[in-house]
Design a protein around this motif. Structure first.
Motif, PDB file in Angstrom:
ATOM      1  N   LEU A   1       7.448 -15.267  -9.469  1.00 41.13           N
ATOM      2  CA  LEU A   1       7.224 -13.847  -9.681  1.00 41.13           C
ATOM      3  C   LEU A   1       8.493 -13.061  -9.344  1.00 41.13           C
ATOM      4  O   LEU A   1       9.194 -13.366  -8.374  1.00 41.13           O
ATOM      5  N   THR A   2       8.779 -12.057 -10.156  1.00 39.10           N
ATOM      6  CA  THR A   2      10.007 -11.282  -9.988  1.00 39.10           C
ATOM      7  C   THR A   2       9.750  -9.816  -9.664  1.00 39.10           C
ATOM      8  O   THR A   2      10.684  -9.095  -9.333  1.00 39.10           O
ATOM      9  N   ALA A   3       8.490  -9.354  -9.754  1.00 38.70           N
ATOM     10  CA  ALA A   3       8.179  -7.953  -9.471  1.00 38.70           C
ATOM     11  C   ALA A   3       6.692  -7.813  -9.226  1.00 38.70           C
ATOM     12  O   ALA A   3       5.881  -8.599  -9.737  1.00 38.70           O
ATOM     13  N   VAL A   4       6.327  -6.792  -8.425  1.00 40.73           N
ATOM     14  CA  VAL A   4       4.917  -6.515  -8.157  1.00 40.73           C
ATOM     15  C   VAL A   4       4.757  -5.016  -7.942  1.00 40.73           C
ATOM     16  O   VAL A   4       5.664  -4.347  -7.436  1.00 40.73           O
ATOM     17  N   ALA A   5       3.607  -4.465  -8.353  1.00 38.59           N
ATOM     18  CA  ALA A   5       3.333  -3.035  -8.181  1.00 38.59           C
ATOM     19  C   ALA A   5       1.835  -2.826  -8.091  1.00 38.59           C
ATOM     20  O   ALA A   5       1.049  -3.566  -8.698  1.00 38.59           O
ATOM     21  N   MET A   6       1.434  -1.797  -7.324  1.00 39.17           N
ATOM     22  CA  MET A   6       0.030  -1.408  -7.229  1.00 39.17           C
ATOM     23  C   MET A   6      -0.099   0.049  -7.662  1.00 39.17           C
ATOM     24  O   MET A   6       0.741   0.875  -7.317  1.00 39.17           O
ATOM     25  N   SER A   7      -1.137   0.351  -8.429  1.00 37.75           N
ATOM     26  CA  SER A   7      -1.347   1.726  -8.876  1.00 37.75           C
ATOM     27  C   SER A   7      -1.635   2.622  -7.681  1.00 37.75           C
ATOM     28  O   SER A   7      -2.173   2.168  -6.671  1.00 37.75           O
ATOM     29  N   PRO A   8      -1.269   3.920  -7.753  1.00 36.86           N
ATOM     30  CA  PRO A   8      -1.448   4.818  -6.604  1.00 36.86           C
ATOM     31  C   PRO A   8      -2.874   4.909  -6.091  1.00 36.86           C
ATOM     32  O   PRO A   8      -3.087   5.196  -4.914  1.00 36.86           O
TER      33      PRO A   8
ATOM     34  N   GLY B   1      -4.950   2.328  -6.099  1.00 39.79           N
ATOM     35  CA  GLY B   1      -5.372   1.012  -5.656  1.00 39.79           C
ATOM     36  C   GLY B   1      -6.301   0.293  -6.603  1.00 39.79           C
ATOM     37  O   GLY B   1      -6.961  -0.673  -6.207  1.00 39.79           O
ATOM     38  N   LEU B   2      -6.369   0.699  -7.869  1.00 40.28           N
ATOM     39  CA  LEU B   2      -7.283   0.077  -8.826  1.00 40.28           C
ATOM     40  C   LEU B   2      -6.664  -1.105  -9.556  1.00 40.28           C
ATOM     41  O   LEU B   2      -7.368  -2.001 -10.008  1.00 40.28           O
ATOM     42  N   PHE B   3      -5.328  -1.106  -9.714  1.00 42.79           N
ATOM     43  CA  PHE B   3      -4.677  -2.158 -10.478  1.00 42.79           C
ATOM     44  C   PHE B   3      -3.486  -2.725  -9.701  1.00 42.79           C
ATOM     45  O   PHE B   3      -2.810  -2.006  -8.967  1.00 42.79           O
ATOM     46  N   VAL B   4      -3.251  -4.000  -9.883  1.00 38.62           N
ATOM     47  CA  VAL B   4      -2.061  -4.668  -9.378  1.00 38.62           C
ATOM     48  C   VAL B   4      -1.395  -5.361 -10.564  1.00 38.62           C
ATOM     49  O   VAL B   4      -2.050  -6.118 -11.295  1.00 38.62           O
ATOM     50  N   ALA B   5      -0.109  -5.078 -10.757  1.00 42.30           N
ATOM     51  CA  ALA B   5       0.654  -5.701 -11.833  1.00 42.30           C
ATOM     52  C   ALA B   5       1.734  -6.582 -11.228  1.00 42.30           C
ATOM     53  O   ALA B   5       2.326  -6.237 -10.215  1.00 42.30           O
TER      54      ALA B   5
ATOM     55  N   CYS C   1      -1.745  -8.084 -15.311  1.00 39.71           N
ATOM     56  CA  CYS C   1      -2.336  -6.967 -14.576  1.00 39.71           C
ATOM     57  C   CYS C   1      -3.729  -7.348 -14.109  1.00 39.71           C
ATOM     58  O   CYS C   1      -4.493  -7.972 -14.856  1.00 39.71           O
ATOM     59  N   VAL C   2      -4.037  -6.993 -12.869  1.00 39.31           N
ATOM     60  CA  VAL C   2      -5.317  -7.340 -12.256  1.00 39.31           C
ATOM     61  C   VAL C   2      -6.037  -6.054 -11.879  1.00 39.31           C
ATOM     62  O   VAL C   2      -5.430  -5.143 -11.318  1.00 39.31           O
ATOM     63  N   GLU C   3      -7.318  -5.986 -12.172  1.00 38.99           N
ATOM     64  CA  GLU C   3      -8.143  -4.829 -11.807  1.00 38.99           C
ATOM     65  C   GLU C   3      -8.938  -5.143 -10.548  1.00 38.99           C
ATOM     66  O   GLU C   3      -9.550  -6.207 -10.436  1.00 38.99           O
ATOM     67  N   ILE C   4      -8.914  -4.211  -9.597  1.00 37.00           N
ATOM     68  CA  ILE C   4      -9.696  -4.354  -8.365  1.00 37.00           C
ATOM     69  C   ILE C   4     -10.819  -3.332  -8.413  1.00 37.00           C
ATOM     70  O   ILE C   4     -10.559  -2.142  -8.564  1.00 37.00           O
ATOM     71  N   ARG C   5     -12.055  -3.773  -8.285  1.00 38.30           N
ATOM     72  CA  ARG C   5     -13.167  -2.828  -8.366  1.00 38.30           C
ATOM     73  C   ARG C   5     -14.292  -3.243  -7.430  1.00 38.30           C
ATOM     74  O   ARG C   5     -14.468  -4.413  -7.111  1.00 38.30           O
ATOM     75  N   GLU C   6     -15.055  -2.239  -7.003  1.00 29.91           N
ATOM     76  CA  GLU C   6     -16.202  -2.477  -6.132  1.00 29.91           C
ATOM     77  C   GLU C   6     -17.404  -2.933  -6.960  1.00 29.91           C
ATOM     78  O   GLU C   6     -17.591  -2.507  -8.090  1.00 29.91           O
ATOM     79  N   VAL C   7     -18.216  -3.788  -6.368  1.00 30.32           N
ATOM     80  CA  VAL C   7     -19.439  -4.238  -7.023  1.00 30.32           C
ATOM     81  C   VAL C   7     -20.586  -4.128  -6.027  1.00 30.32           C
ATOM     82  O   VAL C   7     -20.389  -4.179  -4.812  1.00 30.32           O
TER      83      VAL C   7
END
Length: 340
Positions: free
Chosen positions: A104-111, A113-117, A126-132
């Motif tokens: 991996l060469t880069a990582v970022a999280m949306s402001p 906290g819903l997505f991690v790229a 891109c990964v989506e983080i959500r409550e269930v």
């Protein structure tokens, strides 16, 4: 006179260099070691990374759970870790493996906290983080989901709800992004049209991926830095395309997202020790900072993006206006200039 010796290398030592109170040694075992000259027999040598790299850590994101939580992401080798702030400590809540097994060469999280790229040599995922409500039902209906232990559960108090990590939006636009991702960052703003991801690639181009999480993303490419660099000597479009392939990579990157203040989001990058400031709303080059004597070691936006502070490897700091690129004096200084 013979004083002492140590055998820290496995194979023959082939190089020695003394720099101040440190002695550096290199051997056939491909190790670089730093020894203390004055405490040679009392202090173990430190291993020096022959290929140092900046740590891959995202900015803090504010997640609106039952209790607002600060989150961040980090990447090491081919894995991504997601963390939550607990007081002054970080508690890991997820550990992901890059399915392609590439470094991996880069990582970022949306402001929010819903997505991690995260990116590698072959594109962006891109990964989506959500409550269930029911994690068992979620795992049955979504085989790609990954259960995450809530941080409050990890420290002993009851967790309000578990979180599920969904991989359903992985590999967004990997084909169109291009190879060799070097930097990622999310912009904030309205999310009705999805999130916007800033992507820098090995060829030095900057791409804005908008609409993440809201359908098919749209990609806009910014080539102003290349066009400005090569337009003086490359006349044909074919030659310009060839020159872009050989373009130097972007070294440092900072994004200032001031959309909530009515200002356009800005991006500062360094290429071959030259600093460029781009307007991410118009997707055009805004200005360029004059040539700086010394190696640029760090850049950062301050004062809501109206100023850019630049630090050099020699420990000097300068202040620049982001609208004009001119150097500004520090408070109390009569003339603009670099200060120790």
């Amino acid at each position: 006179a013979y004083l002492s010796s140590k055998q820290e290398h496995v194979l023959d030592v082939r190089a020695l260099c003394c720099c101040g109170d440190r002695l550096f040694s290199g051997g056939n075992d491909a190790l670089l070691l730093s020894h203390a000259v004055g405490r040679f027999l009392k202090e173990h040598p430190r291993r020096v990374d022959p290929v140092p790299a900046r740590p891959l850590i995202s900015r803090l994101a504010s997640r609106s759970l039952t209790t607002p939580t600060l989150m961040m992401a980090s990447a090491t080798s081919s894995t991504v870790d997601i963390w939550q702030m607990q007081g002054r400590s970080l508690v890991g809540i997820a550990h992901l493996e890059n399915r392609r097994r590439d470094e991996l060469t880069a990582v970022a999280m949306s402001p929010d906290g819903l997505f991690v790229a995260f990116g590698d040599i072959r594109g962006v995922q891109c990964v989506e983080i959500r409550e269930v409500v029911d994690i068992e039902v979620e795992l049955e209906s979504n085989p790609s989901a990954v259960p995450i232990t809530n941080v409050s559960e990890a420290v002993g108090s009851p967790a309000p709800q578990p979180i599920s990590m969904s991989m359903t939006v992985a590999d967004i636009c990997a084909k169109d992004i291009g190879e060799g991702v070097t930097h990622l960052d999310f912009l904030s703003g309205g999310h009705t049209d999805g999130h916007t991801l800033v992507v820098c690639t090995c060829d030095g181009t900057i791409k804005l991926v908008s609409g993440i999480g809201a359908g098919t993303p749209t990609i806009h490419t910014i080539r102003d830095i290349h066009d400005m660099k090569y337009k003086t000597w490359v006349k044909r479009e074919g030659g310009k395309t060839s020159a872009r392939r050989e373009a130097p990579v972007i070294d440092l990157t900072r994004v200032c997202d001031a959309a909530k203040d009515g200002r356009p989001p800005l991006m500062a990058v360094t290429v071959l020790n030259r600093i460029f400031i781009l307007n991410l709303e118009t997707r055009k080059l805004a200005t360029q900072v004059p040539s700086i004597s010394g190696t640029v070691a760090a850049i950062e936006f301050i004062q809501d993006g109206t100023k850019l502070i630049v630090a050099t490897a020699a420990g000097k700091v300068g202040l620049f206006d982001t609208s004009s690129g001119d150097m500004w004096p520090f408070t109390g200084a009569e003339e603009p200039g670099f200060h120790d």
